[in-house]
Design a protein around this motif. Structure first.
Motif, PDB file in Angstrom:
ATOM      1  N   GLY A 264     -63.103 -13.560  68.255  1.00  0.00           N
ATOM      2  CA  GLY A 264     -62.680 -14.883  68.691  1.00  0.00           C
ATOM      3  C   GLY A 264     -62.756 -15.945  67.612  1.00  0.00           C
ATOM      4  O   GLY A 264     -62.347 -17.095  67.839  1.00  0.00           O
TER       5      GLY A 264
ATOM      6  N   GLU B 223     -67.374  -9.464  69.843  1.00  0.00           N
ATOM      7  CA  GLU B 223     -66.647 -10.434  70.674  1.00  0.00           C
ATOM      8  C   GLU B 223     -66.536 -11.777  69.949  1.00  0.00           C
ATOM      9  O   GLU B 223     -65.465 -12.404  69.917  1.00  0.00           O
ATOM     10  N   PHE B 224     -67.644 -12.224  69.367  1.00  0.00           N
ATOM     11  CA  PHE B 224     -67.621 -13.491  68.637  1.00  0.00           C
ATOM     12  C   PHE B 224     -66.736 -13.392  67.397  1.00  0.00           C
ATOM     13  O   PHE B 224     -65.964 -14.314  67.098  1.00  0.00           O
TER      14      PHE B 224
ATOM     15  N   VAL C 241     -66.888 -17.226  74.581  1.00  0.00           N
ATOM     16  CA  VAL C 241     -66.087 -17.267  73.349  1.00  0.00           C
ATOM     17  C   VAL C 241     -64.750 -17.939  73.610  1.00  0.00           C
ATOM     18  O   VAL C 241     -64.272 -18.756  72.803  1.00  0.00           O
ATOM     19  N   ARG C 242     -64.155 -17.626  74.743  1.00  0.00           N
ATOM     20  CA  ARG C 242     -62.851 -18.215  75.085  1.00  0.00           C
ATOM     21  C   ARG C 242     -62.963 -19.735  75.254  1.00  0.00           C
ATOM     22  O   ARG C 242     -62.094 -20.485  74.793  1.00  0.00           O
TER      23      ARG C 242
ATOM     24  N   ILE D 294     -65.447 -17.293  66.416  1.00  0.00           N
ATOM     25  CA  ILE D 294     -66.512 -18.233  66.775  1.00  0.00           C
ATOM     26  C   ILE D 294     -67.834 -17.711  66.224  1.00  0.00           C
ATOM     27  O   ILE D 294     -68.120 -16.522  66.289  1.00  0.00           O
TER      28      ILE D 294
END
Length: 266
Positions: free
Chosen positions: A59, A55-56, A19-20, A61
Protein backbone atom coordinates in the motif's frame (compact mmCIF):
# COMPACT_ATOMS: atom_id res chain seq x y z
CA UNK A 1 6.89 16.72 8.24
CA UNK A 2 5.08 13.50 7.45
CA UNK A 3 1.62 12.58 8.70
CA UNK A 4 0.32 9.42 10.36
CA UNK A 5 -2.62 8.30 12.44
CA UNK A 6 -2.93 5.79 15.27
CA UNK A 7 -5.12 2.69 15.12
CA UNK A 8 -6.38 3.68 18.58
CA UNK A 9 -8.88 5.64 16.48
CA UNK A 10 -10.12 2.59 14.56
CA UNK A 11 -10.32 -0.18 17.19
CA UNK A 12 -10.04 -3.69 15.80
CA UNK A 13 -9.99 -2.61 12.16
CA UNK A 14 -8.34 -5.21 9.89
CA UNK A 15 -4.93 -4.22 8.59
CA UNK A 16 -5.94 -4.09 4.87
CA UNK A 17 -8.63 -1.55 5.80
CA UNK A 18 -6.16 0.47 7.90
CA UNK A 19 -3.72 0.65 4.97
CA UNK A 20 -6.53 1.60 2.61
CA UNK A 21 -7.66 4.43 4.90
CA UNK A 22 -4.14 5.85 5.10
CA UNK A 23 -3.58 5.69 1.36
CA UNK A 24 -7.01 7.09 0.49
CA UNK A 25 -6.73 10.07 2.81
CA UNK A 26 -3.12 11.02 2.13
CA UNK A 27 -1.35 9.83 5.27
CA UNK A 28 2.21 8.56 4.97
CA UNK A 29 2.23 6.17 7.92
CA UNK A 30 0.32 4.46 10.72
CA UNK A 31 1.06 3.97 14.40
CA UNK A 32 -0.17 0.49 15.36
CA UNK A 33 -1.72 -0.02 18.77
CA UNK A 34 0.05 -3.20 19.94
CA UNK A 35 -2.59 -4.82 22.12
CA UNK A 36 -4.29 -8.25 22.10
CA UNK A 37 -7.56 -6.51 21.15
CA UNK A 38 -5.95 -5.49 17.86
CA UNK A 39 -4.80 -7.41 14.76
CA UNK A 40 -1.16 -6.63 15.55
CA UNK A 41 0.44 -7.46 18.91
CA UNK A 42 3.48 -9.42 20.16
CA UNK A 43 1.49 -12.65 20.21
CA UNK A 44 1.10 -12.94 16.44
CA UNK A 45 3.34 -15.49 14.71
CA UNK A 46 6.04 -14.89 12.11
CA UNK A 47 3.65 -15.60 9.25
CA UNK A 48 1.19 -13.04 10.53
CA UNK A 49 3.98 -10.51 10.93
CA UNK A 50 5.14 -11.09 7.37
CA UNK A 51 1.59 -10.62 6.10
CA UNK A 52 1.23 -7.30 7.94
CA UNK A 53 4.57 -6.03 6.64
CA UNK A 54 3.64 -7.06 3.10
CA UNK A 55 0.25 -5.32 3.33
CA UNK A 56 1.87 -2.03 4.33
CA UNK A 57 4.56 -2.33 1.68
CA UNK A 58 2.02 -3.03 -1.06
CA UNK A 59 0.00 0.00 0.00
CA UNK A 60 3.01 2.32 0.12
CA UNK A 61 2.34 3.13 3.78
CA UNK A 62 4.95 3.02 6.56
CA UNK A 63 4.54 1.44 9.97
CA UNK A 64 5.60 4.44 12.04
CA UNK A 65 5.73 2.64 15.35
CA UNK A 66 4.15 0.29 17.82
CA UNK A 67 2.16 1.82 20.67
CA UNK A 68 2.94 -0.58 23.47
CA UNK A 69 1.81 -0.53 27.08
CA UNK A 70 4.94 -1.37 29.05
CA UNK A 71 5.15 0.89 32.11
CA UNK A 72 8.79 1.46 32.77
CA UNK A 73 8.53 3.26 36.13
CA UNK A 74 5.89 0.94 37.61
CA UNK A 75 6.60 -0.67 40.99
CA UNK A 76 7.64 -4.32 40.94
CA UNK A 77 10.31 -6.52 39.44
CA UNK A 78 12.27 -5.38 36.40
CA UNK A 79 12.13 -8.70 34.54
CA UNK A 80 8.52 -8.70 33.30
CA UNK A 81 8.77 -5.08 32.14
CA UNK A 82 12.01 -5.66 30.23
CA UNK A 83 10.58 -8.83 28.69
CA UNK A 84 7.51 -6.88 27.54
CA UNK A 85 9.68 -4.22 25.91
CA UNK A 86 11.84 -6.84 24.21
CA UNK A 87 8.75 -8.54 22.78
CA UNK A 88 7.62 -5.20 21.35
CA UNK A 89 11.08 -4.59 19.91
CA UNK A 90 11.06 -7.99 18.21
CA UNK A 91 7.68 -7.21 16.66
CA UNK A 92 8.85 -3.79 15.51
CA UNK A 93 11.91 -5.35 13.88
CA UNK A 94 9.74 -7.88 12.05
CA UNK A 95 7.37 -5.16 10.78
CA UNK A 96 10.09 -2.69 9.83
CA UNK A 97 8.89 -0.14 12.41
CA UNK A 98 11.53 2.28 13.71
CA UNK A 99 9.87 3.04 17.07
CA UNK A 100 8.27 1.37 20.08
CA UNK A 101 6.22 3.46 22.51
CA UNK A 102 6.32 2.85 26.28
CA UNK A 103 4.59 4.64 29.16
CA UNK A 104 6.17 5.94 32.38
CA UNK A 105 3.49 4.42 34.64
CA UNK A 106 4.99 5.46 37.97
CA UNK A 107 2.97 4.63 41.09
CA UNK A 108 1.71 7.06 43.71
CA UNK A 109 3.47 5.08 46.43
CA UNK A 110 6.88 5.82 44.88
CA UNK A 111 9.02 8.87 45.35
CA UNK A 112 9.84 10.82 42.19
CA UNK A 113 13.48 9.82 42.51
CA UNK A 114 12.65 6.13 42.81
CA UNK A 115 10.30 6.19 39.83
CA UNK A 116 12.90 7.99 37.70
CA UNK A 117 15.65 5.58 38.69
CA UNK A 118 13.47 2.51 38.06
CA UNK A 119 12.48 3.72 34.60
CA UNK A 120 16.03 4.67 33.68
CA UNK A 121 17.41 1.31 34.80
CA UNK A 122 14.89 -0.66 32.75
CA UNK A 123 15.22 1.54 29.69
CA UNK A 124 18.99 1.37 29.88
CA UNK A 125 18.87 -2.42 29.92
CA UNK A 126 16.39 -2.60 27.05
CA UNK A 127 18.34 -0.01 25.03
CA UNK A 128 21.14 -2.45 24.25
CA UNK A 129 18.65 -4.93 22.80
CA UNK A 130 16.95 -2.12 20.86
CA UNK A 131 20.29 -1.07 19.40
CA UNK A 132 20.97 -4.62 18.18
CA UNK A 133 17.60 -4.62 16.37
CA UNK A 134 17.85 -1.08 15.00
CA UNK A 135 14.68 0.05 16.79
CA UNK A 136 14.27 3.04 19.11
CA UNK A 137 12.28 3.02 22.37
CA UNK A 138 10.26 6.19 22.93
CA UNK A 139 9.03 7.25 26.37
CA UNK A 140 5.71 9.05 25.96
CA UNK A 141 4.89 12.19 27.93
CA UNK A 142 2.05 10.56 29.85
CA UNK A 143 0.56 9.70 33.27
CA UNK A 144 3.20 10.08 36.04
CA UNK A 145 5.58 11.95 33.70
CA UNK A 146 3.22 13.92 31.50
CA UNK A 147 5.39 17.04 31.16
CA UNK A 148 8.52 17.17 29.06
CA UNK A 149 10.31 18.39 32.18
CA UNK A 150 9.34 15.11 33.86
CA UNK A 151 10.26 12.84 30.96
CA UNK A 152 13.72 14.30 30.48
CA UNK A 153 14.69 13.45 34.04
CA UNK A 154 14.48 9.80 32.99
CA UNK A 155 15.97 10.27 29.53
CA UNK A 156 18.92 12.16 30.92
CA UNK A 157 19.68 9.31 33.30
CA UNK A 158 19.52 6.75 30.47
CA UNK A 159 21.76 8.62 28.06
CA UNK A 160 21.38 6.14 25.19
CA UNK A 161 20.59 7.10 21.59
CA UNK A 162 18.16 4.21 21.22
CA UNK A 163 15.92 5.66 23.95
CA UNK A 164 14.06 8.86 23.13
CA UNK A 165 10.82 10.75 23.62
CA UNK A 166 7.34 10.67 22.16
CA UNK A 167 5.72 14.07 22.67
CA UNK A 168 1.98 13.77 23.35
CA UNK A 169 0.81 17.37 22.96
CA UNK A 170 -2.28 16.88 25.09
CA UNK A 171 -0.40 15.64 28.14
CA UNK A 172 2.25 18.35 28.15
CA UNK A 173 -0.54 20.95 27.80
CA UNK A 174 -2.51 19.37 30.65
CA UNK A 175 0.72 19.51 32.66
CA UNK A 176 0.90 23.27 32.17
CA UNK A 177 3.72 23.46 29.62
CA UNK A 178 3.76 25.67 26.56
CA UNK A 179 4.79 24.00 23.27
CA UNK A 180 7.99 26.04 23.19
CA UNK A 181 8.93 24.73 26.64
CA UNK A 182 8.10 21.13 25.74
CA UNK A 183 10.08 21.26 22.51
CA UNK A 184 13.10 22.87 24.16
CA UNK A 185 13.24 20.03 26.69
CA UNK A 186 12.48 17.16 24.32
CA UNK A 187 14.30 18.20 21.15
CA UNK A 188 17.53 16.26 21.85
CA UNK A 189 15.47 13.10 22.33
CA UNK A 190 12.44 13.58 20.08
CA UNK A 191 11.24 10.62 18.02
CA UNK A 192 7.85 11.89 16.86
CA UNK A 193 4.87 13.97 17.98
CA UNK A 194 1.32 12.87 18.77
CA UNK A 195 -1.33 15.48 17.99
CA UNK A 196 -5.02 15.48 18.91
CA UNK A 197 -7.75 17.86 20.01
CA UNK A 198 -10.16 18.05 22.95
CA UNK A 199 -12.86 20.42 24.24
CA UNK A 200 -11.20 21.26 27.57
CA UNK A 201 -9.00 19.95 30.37
CA UNK A 202 -12.15 18.54 31.96
CA UNK A 203 -13.55 16.98 28.76
CA UNK A 204 -10.91 15.02 26.86
CA UNK A 205 -13.33 13.37 24.43
CA UNK A 206 -11.50 13.41 21.07
CA UNK A 207 -12.52 16.04 18.55
CA UNK A 208 -11.62 16.78 14.95
CA UNK A 209 -8.26 18.53 14.68
CA UNK A 210 -8.73 22.27 15.06
CA UNK A 211 -12.10 21.93 16.78
CA UNK A 212 -10.78 22.07 20.34
CA UNK A 213 -8.41 23.90 22.65
CA UNK A 214 -5.05 22.18 22.22
CA UNK A 215 -2.21 24.39 20.94
CA UNK A 216 -1.73 22.66 17.57
CA UNK A 217 -0.83 25.86 15.72
CA UNK A 218 1.80 26.74 18.29
CA UNK A 219 3.18 23.20 18.26
CA UNK A 220 3.57 23.09 14.48
CA UNK A 221 5.01 26.60 14.53
CA UNK A 222 7.73 25.76 17.04
CA UNK A 223 8.61 22.54 15.18
CA UNK A 224 8.78 24.40 11.87
CA UNK A 225 10.82 27.26 13.32
CA UNK A 226 13.46 24.79 14.47
CA UNK A 227 13.52 22.88 11.20
CA UNK A 228 12.18 19.66 12.70
CA UNK A 229 11.12 17.33 9.88
CA UNK A 230 9.79 14.23 11.65
CA UNK A 231 6.33 12.72 12.01
CA UNK A 232 3.06 14.16 13.28
CA UNK A 233 0.78 11.31 14.35
CA UNK A 234 -2.91 11.91 15.04
CA UNK A 235 -3.87 9.90 18.12
CA UNK A 236 -7.68 9.92 18.15
CA UNK A 237 -8.75 8.06 21.28
CA UNK A 238 -11.89 6.41 19.92
CA UNK A 239 -11.17 3.18 21.84
CA UNK A 240 -11.73 5.01 25.14
CA UNK A 241 -14.63 7.21 23.97
CA UNK A 242 -17.27 5.20 22.14
CA UNK A 243 -19.47 8.29 21.73
CA UNK A 244 -16.80 10.10 19.68
CA UNK A 245 -17.36 10.49 15.95
CA UNK A 246 -15.83 7.73 13.78
CA UNK A 247 -12.27 8.58 12.81
CA UNK A 248 -12.56 7.56 9.10
CA UNK A 249 -15.06 10.40 8.61
CA UNK A 250 -12.52 12.90 9.98
CA UNK A 251 -9.28 11.75 8.37
CA UNK A 252 -9.52 13.89 5.22
CA UNK A 253 -10.26 17.13 7.07
CA UNK A 254 -7.63 16.27 9.67
CA UNK A 255 -4.96 15.92 7.00
CA UNK A 256 -6.11 19.17 5.41
CA UNK A 257 -5.93 20.96 8.77
CA UNK A 258 -2.39 19.74 9.47
CA UNK A 259 -1.35 20.56 5.91
CA UNK A 260 -2.70 24.09 6.31
CA UNK A 261 -0.80 24.57 9.57
CA UNK A 262 2.41 23.31 7.97
CA UNK A 263 1.97 25.67 5.03
CA UNK A 264 1.21 28.67 7.23
CA UNK A 265 4.17 27.96 9.51
CA UNK A 266 6.68 27.27 6.73
Amino acid sequence: MRLAFSTLGVPGLPIPDVVRLAATHGYHGVELRAHPEEPVHPGIDLGGRADVAAEFKAGGIEVLGLAGYARVAAPGDDGPVIDEIRALLDLARDLGAPYVRVFPGGGHEQSTERADATAARRLGTAAEYAADLGVRILLETHDSHRRAADAIRILGLVGHRHVGALWDVMHTWLGGEQPSESYAALSPYLGYVQVKDIASAEDTTPLALGAGVLPLTETVEVLSRHGWDGWLCWEYEKRWYEEAAPLPELLATGREHLGRLLTECA
